[in-house]
Design a protein around this motif. Structure first.
Motif, PDB file in Angstrom:
ATOM      1  N   ILE A 181      46.393  30.303  51.391  1.00  0.00           N
ATOM      2  CA  ILE A 181      45.935  31.970  51.008  1.00  0.00           C
ATOM      3  C   ILE A 181      44.963  32.467  52.677  1.00  0.00           C
ATOM      4  CG2 ILE A 181      43.537  32.787  49.707  1.00  0.00           C
ATOM      5  CD1 ILE A 181      43.926  30.806  47.708  1.00  0.00           C
ATOM      6  N   THR A 200      39.843  28.593  43.576  1.00  0.00           N
ATOM      7  CA  THR A 200      41.475  28.365  43.132  1.00  0.00           C
ATOM      8  C   THR A 200      41.280  26.540  42.798  1.00  0.00           C
ATOM      9  OG1 THR A 200      44.056  28.293  43.512  1.00  0.00           O
ATOM     10  CG2 THR A 200      42.621  27.828  45.611  1.00  0.00           C
ATOM     11  N   SER A 224      37.334  30.294  47.897  1.00  0.00           N
ATOM     12  CA  SER A 224      38.166  30.908  46.379  1.00  0.00           C
ATOM     13  C   SER A 224      38.153  29.819  45.705  1.00  0.00           C
ATOM     14  CB  SER A 224      40.157  30.801  46.823  1.00  0.00           C
ATOM     15  OG  SER A 224      40.371  30.860  45.733  1.00  0.00           O
ATOM     16  N   LYS A 257      44.466  36.690  45.793  1.00  0.00           N
ATOM     17  CA  LYS A 257      44.109  36.594  46.608  1.00  0.00           C
ATOM     18  C   LYS A 257      44.123  36.385  47.405  1.00  0.00           C
ATOM     19  CE  LYS A 257      43.117  32.665  42.988  1.00  0.00           C
ATOM     20  NZ  LYS A 257      42.282  32.407  42.449  1.00  0.00           N
ATOM     21  N   GLU A 261      35.073  33.680  45.147  1.00  0.00           N
ATOM     22  CA  GLU A 261      35.945  34.675  44.260  1.00  0.00           C
ATOM     23  C   GLU A 261      36.784  33.496  42.960  1.00  0.00           C
ATOM     24  OE1 GLU A 261      40.162  34.183  43.192  1.00  0.00           O
ATOM     25  OE2 GLU A 261      40.687  32.595  44.397  1.00  0.00           O
TER      26      GLU A 261
END
Length: 505
Positions: free
Chosen positions: A130, A122, A120, A101, A92
């Motif tokens: 998360i 991020t 992720s 998320k 993602e």
């Protein structure tokens, strides 16, 4: 577990600049890639954009037409999340919002097979947090690319509290197969790069705030003495002050307002005023059409110097002597404490004390302090400071000697540790704390800073080269000058000095 086979289908959620870049990387590595975005048509538009970019590379002779065609063929835009059901890796790259998320990964858990790895991209959120609400938090990891993803080599493989180490190794091996330079890191605020890099910006901002020098001078010193690709002000103008300031605030808050990460009021004012850097046309510098970048300040001397004396070992600054010898300067060797004398001037590498303090404590008249350089044999510029009341002729002689070595000389106010030394010492200190706290290995920390932000050397290896005792002494003197916890030396640095070991031993 080895790298994912190129037959493994990969999905990227989020078709913005980062998501599209990640999709391109995976497709160019040979994987079939599904691209999903919640904006209708955005994924298809992103693939068209990738095609245009690859087309430019074909025109420039950097990519074959066949490779371009094969990459685009592997990319497929999808409009529904259910289409990702048979993917083996889903990455993602959506908005940096924890709850958004979390909701996405909970949804993916109900769609994907049990062997699908969830990742992720991020740059600031906790992987542990998360994953906390997932039924199988062990399958979620961080896969942090750097922008632009097709260009930047570094990938941080981020493990949360529950992340499966086998999956971390799989992503590490997969990143290597994609031609990237992966590093392992624990999920702590800022991971490696966004944490360790904070002093690079913070120390230049502090010196600017204190009037030590102006932006173009400090930037030039970072480039021409420190060996960095850009100085802090031109780099934050490029990144965007809204982005850079937000990351600093995020790390500052995540570490419970530790003063090492204190945001700058100068940068806050730029953000408040909408002066965000290149993208707004004005930051520390103007980017309006026809505007010219101000030049770095430097001083010069017409004094004639033909001989100098070296007392003891200049340590890392020894490269200056070869330059002086090449220019015909006679060098007289004597015993001593690492000083360079020319006429009435005394030159010494900074140890973190202000020149006025060191001159008084060490009984050195006409003292000129030299800043750190990454490579004294090839540096183009050097910063100096001097004690109050220096004889003007002595200053002229000291500057003239440095000019004979082919150096441009920038005079700073009497600031502790000058510019490059204080920045490198603080980078090494932060890297040492990351190592102490098990965030990553010494090798991965250094690799991350070289590959992720293009430092000339990893901060731990750089500290080893300078000498850990000199780094410790510099930080202790900085802390004494400011009286602040900001400059407290890492416990690991103190330990390694006491043990007589380097970071990479």
């Amino acid at each position: 577990m080895t790298a994912l086979n190129t037959s493994a289908r990969i999905a990227v959620i989020g078709a913005g600049a980062m998501g599209a870049g990640i999709a391109q990387v995976a497709a160019q590595a040979g994987h079939p890639v599904l691209l999903l975005d919640n904006r209708p048509g955005a994924a298809a538009q992103a693939i068209e954009g990738i095609d245009r970019q690859l087309g430019k590379r074909v025109e420039n002779g950097k990519l074959s037409a066949e490779s371009r065609s094969a990459t685009i063929t592997r990319l497929q835009a999808v409009e529904a999340i259910e289409a990702l059901a048979d993917c083996e890796l889903i990455i993602e790259a959506i908005v940096e919002n924890l709850e958004v998320k979390r909701a996405l990964f909970r949804q993916l858990e109900g769609i994907c097979g049990e062997h699908c790895i969830l990742a992720s991209n991020t740059s600031s959120l906790s992987i542990t947090s998360i994953a906390a609400q997932l039924e199988h938090p062990e399958r979620l990891l961080g896969l942090h690319f750097f922008n632009p993803a097709p260009v930047m080599a570094l990938m941080e493989i981020v493990s949360g509290l529950a992340s499966n180490p086998v999956l971390a190794e799989c992503l590490y091996d997969t990143a290597k197969a994609w031609g990237k330079k992966p590093v392992h890191t624990r999920s702590t605020p800022g991971f490696i790069v966004n944490r360790v890099a904070r002093p690079f910006y913070a120390e230049s901002l502090r010196m600017l705030q204190e009037g030590a020098a102006d932006c173009p001078t400090l930037d030039a010193l970072m480039r021409e003495a420190g060996g960095f690709a850009m100085g802090a002000f031109e780099l934050t103008d490029l990144i965007g002050h809204d982005v850079n300031y937000a990351v600093t605030c995020s790390v500052f808050d995540a570490y419970y307002q530790d003063t090492r990460f204190l945001p700058s009021l100068i940068q806050k004012e730029l953000v408040d005023g909408g002066r965000l850097g290149r993208k707004s046309g004005q930051g520390f510098y103007s980017y309006a059409q026809g505007s010219e970048r101000p030049q770095a300040a430097e001083i010069s001397s017409d004094a004639k110097v033909e001989v100098c004396a070296v007392e003891g070992d200049l340590g890392i600054a020894q490269g200056l002597l070869a330059r002086l010898h090449e220019q015909g300067v006679e060098i007289v060797q004597r015993d001593g404490q690492g000083l360079l004398r020319v006429g009435d001037a005394v030159l010494a590498l900074s140890d973190g004390r202000m020149a006025c303090q060191r001159a008084r404590e060490d009984g050195l008249r006409n003292l000129i302090l030299l800043d750190l350089a990454f490579d004294y044999a090839n540096a183009k510029r050097i910063a100096i400071s001097h004690a109050a009341g220096i004889d003007p002729l002595a200053l002229e002689q000291g500057v003239a000697l440095l000019q004979r070595a082919g150096l441009k000389v920038s005079l700073l106010s009497d600031s502790p540790a000058l510019a490059v030394l204080r920045t490198v010492a603080m980078l090494a200190n932060e890297a040492a704390d990351a190592l102490l706290q098990g965030v990553a290995s010494a090798a991965d920390i250094d690799l991350a800073m070289r590959a992720g932000v293009n430092y000339p050397q990893g901060p731990l290896a750089w500290a080893d080269a300078i000498g850990l005792s000199h780094i410790l002494q510099t930080l202790e003197n900085l802390q004494a000058s400011y009286g602040e916890e900001r400059y407290r030396p890492s416990l690991l640095l103190r330990r390694r000095v006491a043990e007589g070991r380097n970071f990479h031993d």
